[in-house]
Scaffold this active site. Structure first.
Site, short mmCIF file in Angstrom:
data_model
loop_
_atom_site.label_atom_id
_atom_site.label_comp_id
_atom_site.label_asym_id
_atom_site.label_seq_id
_atom_site.Cartn_x
_atom_site.Cartn_y
_atom_site.Cartn_z
N LYS A 172 0.85 -1.20 0.00
CA LYS A 172 0.00 0.00 0.00
C LYS A 172 0.88 1.25 0.00
O LYS A 172 1.44 1.63 1.03
CB LYS A 172 -0.93 0.04 1.22
CG LYS A 172 -2.02 1.08 1.01
CD LYS A 172 -2.63 1.57 2.29
CE LYS A 172 -2.12 2.88 2.79
NZ LYS A 172 -2.10 4.01 1.86
N GLU A 247 8.87 1.90 11.13
CA GLU A 247 9.90 2.93 10.87
C GLU A 247 9.17 4.26 10.95
O GLU A 247 8.35 4.58 10.08
CB GLU A 247 10.48 2.74 9.46
CG GLU A 247 11.16 1.41 9.24
CD GLU A 247 12.50 1.30 9.95
OE1 GLU A 247 13.04 2.34 10.36
OE2 GLU A 247 12.98 0.17 10.10
N CYS A 281 12.93 11.56 6.74
CA CYS A 281 12.86 11.25 8.17
C CYS A 281 14.21 11.46 8.84
O CYS A 281 14.29 11.64 10.05
CB CYS A 281 12.39 9.83 8.36
SG CYS A 281 13.37 8.65 7.43
N GLU A 383 8.07 16.63 15.37
CA GLU A 383 8.57 16.58 14.00
C GLU A 383 7.78 17.54 13.12
O GLU A 383 6.55 17.45 13.06
CB GLU A 383 8.43 15.15 13.47
CG GLU A 383 9.04 14.96 12.10
CD GLU A 383 8.77 13.57 11.52
OE1 GLU A 383 7.62 13.11 11.57
OE2 GLU A 383 9.72 12.95 11.02
#
Ligand code: NAD
Length: 479
Positions: A172, A247, A281, A383
């Site tokens: 996906k 992750e 990231c 973040e």
């Protein structure tokens, strides 16, 4: 209007429910494609196809799997320019970046894991009266869920090892960047990948993402994305004991000592701050500079950051393209307002960037450097995932280790010093899955990759990927 389709049982098909999502080009704000909003009905078809395909794919000689996947890698290389164009249009990243980084990694991921699969061996343990053989067998139907920042790069990073060791996959991609996974599906057909071995389902998290994590036929979920989504997925898969890896996000420190190789550090720190519009990231978003170097660093860094061209992703001299979506653009602008309200001093940037011509309605943000914020403010704790960094000075290694470790995240860190002992001492103290000394984003695909704390669970890369995508069984023989 382009139309993305699901790839199920070797065919490209429309979603069963007939629901579609709009997909826009971030550089222009224009809708250019329709994406299936798949649901459980599409997933049932895909899981049935994958279960059937598994009977053969998991038992063919390894050389046959390798041949097919390498054919797919060759096709990805041959169609690189089409993939580059789609990735840049869909994501907003500069074309040159997709050409240099994203798309070459797709073929490389496939070839790396096929070559590793060919040479992989498992353990044997001899006893005085017998022996043990540890088998690592493919698990069955596994799911991969990937994000929008490095769309086909991360999609293939998960799919390649899963397939190489004999699983069948429900992949996906992010609904925000579906285009290259759709093109990849067409290349799978051309490469002769047997029907059902890989199935690609499009749609958002609430619809198809949830269906995947709940489905009883899926034994494994490999996820890359935000920490909040990872938390939801962990809760969803727990009752059915699916194997999972996460992750997740980061708030990575970049620690710069005064004795570093200055030019290398400066050039790399500009990249680690603003590459892909700060939407990697691994980007270093909190920069800590040793006191003696701080003023020189600040003035130079801000001067160079302010000159980076924000522009049309199609232009070769564009350094920052568009951020991925209107929603993400708004989120970053909101974070900038919070930084200002927290007392941050904006040294450059601080708002939306305007780009004229075809991009005047695009989602652009100025590279932004902020000074004077404490560790425990929202800007330094959460973040942002945009071209926004904070800078702060430090005096001692212990102080900077505490600063580096002072967030809930633990994905990566960079340390700049010409004293390797200092580098290693700090690397040992830093709570993150990856530490780079005098470099950033240098990747050897054999190494373990992943995060600590709220940046993830499990590791990808090399044999870690193979161990994750296989079930371990010990067979013991007594003489
Ligand atoms: P996201 O969590 O919003 O989405 C990631 C994927 O999960 C998408 O495919 C999305 O459709 C799907 N999803 C969303 N809700 C779901 C649900 N409830 N169940 C199942 N699937 C669901 O993340 P994003 O905004 O696409 O990506 C940005 C984030 O990814 C950032 O936090 C970034 O740090 C992180 N990221 C981490 C790594 C890493 O290796 N650690 C790499 C790249 C990106």
């Amino acid at each position: 209007m382009e139309k993305v389709q699901n790839y199920i049982n070797g065919e490209l098909i429309d979603p069963v429910g007939g629901a579609w999502l709009d997909n826009d080009e971030p550089a222009t704000g224009q809708v250019f494609a329709q994406v299936p909003q798949s649901d459980k009905r599409d997933l049932d078809l895909a899981v049935a196809a994958a279960e059937k395909a598994f009977e053969t794919w998991s038992t063919v000689p390894i050389a046959e799997r390798v041949r097919t996947l390498n054919r797919l890698a060759d096709l990805c290389d041959q169609h690189a320019e089409q993939l580059v164009e789609l990735e840049s249009k869909d994501n907003g990243k500069p074309r040159w970046l997709a050409r240099a980084v994203d798309i070459p990694r797709v073929g490389a991921n496939l070839r790396f894991f096929t070559s590793l699969a060919e040479t992989w061996s498992t353990e044997a343990f001899a006893m005085h009266d017998g022996f043990n053989l540890t088998l690592r067998q493919p698990i069955g139907v596994v799911a991969t869920i990937s994000p929008w920042n490095l769309p086909l790069y991360l999609f293939s990073w998960k799919v390649a090892p899963a397939l190489a060791v004999g699983n069948c996959v429900i992949g996906k991609p992010s609904e925000v960047t579906p285009m290259t996974a759709h093109y990849f599906s067409k290349l799978c057909i051309e490469a002769g990948l047997p029907p059902g071995v890989l199935n690609v389902l499009h749609g958002d998290g609430a619809s198809i993402g949830d269906a995947i994590t709940e489905h009883e036929g899926i034994k494994v979920v490999s996820f890359t994305g935000g920490t909040a989504t990872g938390r939801k997925i962990a809760a969803k898969v727990a009752p059915t004991f699916k194997k999972y890896s996460l992750e997740l996000g980061g708030k990575n420190p970049n620690v710069i000592f005064a004795d570093c190789d200055y030019e290398n550090m400066m050039e790399t720190t500009l990249r680690s701050s603003f590459a892909n519009q700060g939407q990697i990231c691994l980007c270093g978003s909190r920069i800590y500079v040793e006191e003696g170097l701080y003023d020189r660093f600040r003035d130079d860094f801000v001067g160079r950051a302010a000159k980076l061209k924000v522009g049309d992703p199609n232009e070769d001299d564009t350094k920052l393209g568009a951020v991925v979506s209107r929603q993400h653009h708004e989120k970053i602008l909101n974070c900038l307002e919070i930084a200002k309200s927290e007392g941050g001093k904006i040294l450059c940037g601080g708002g939306a960037a305007s780009v004229n011509g075809r991009c005047e309605k695009g989602y652009f943000i100025q590279p932004t450097v902020i000074e004077g914020l404490p560790l425990n403010c929202q800007t330094n704790q959460t973040e942002i995932f945009g071209p926004v960094v904070t800078i702060e000075k430090f005096k001692t290694m212990d102080e900077v280790a505490d600063l580096a470790n002072g967030t809930p995240y633990g994905l990566s860190a960079s340390v700049w010093t010409s004293d390797l002992e200092t580098g290693h001492r700090l690397a040992a103290k830093i709570q993150s899955g990856v530490v780079w000394i005098n470099c950033w984003l240098v990747r050897d695909l054999r190494t373990p990759f992943g995060g600590m704390k709220e940046s993830g669970l499990g590791r990808e890369g090399g044999l870690d990927s193979f161990r994750f995508f296989t079930e371990t069984k010990n067979v013991c023989v007594k003489y």
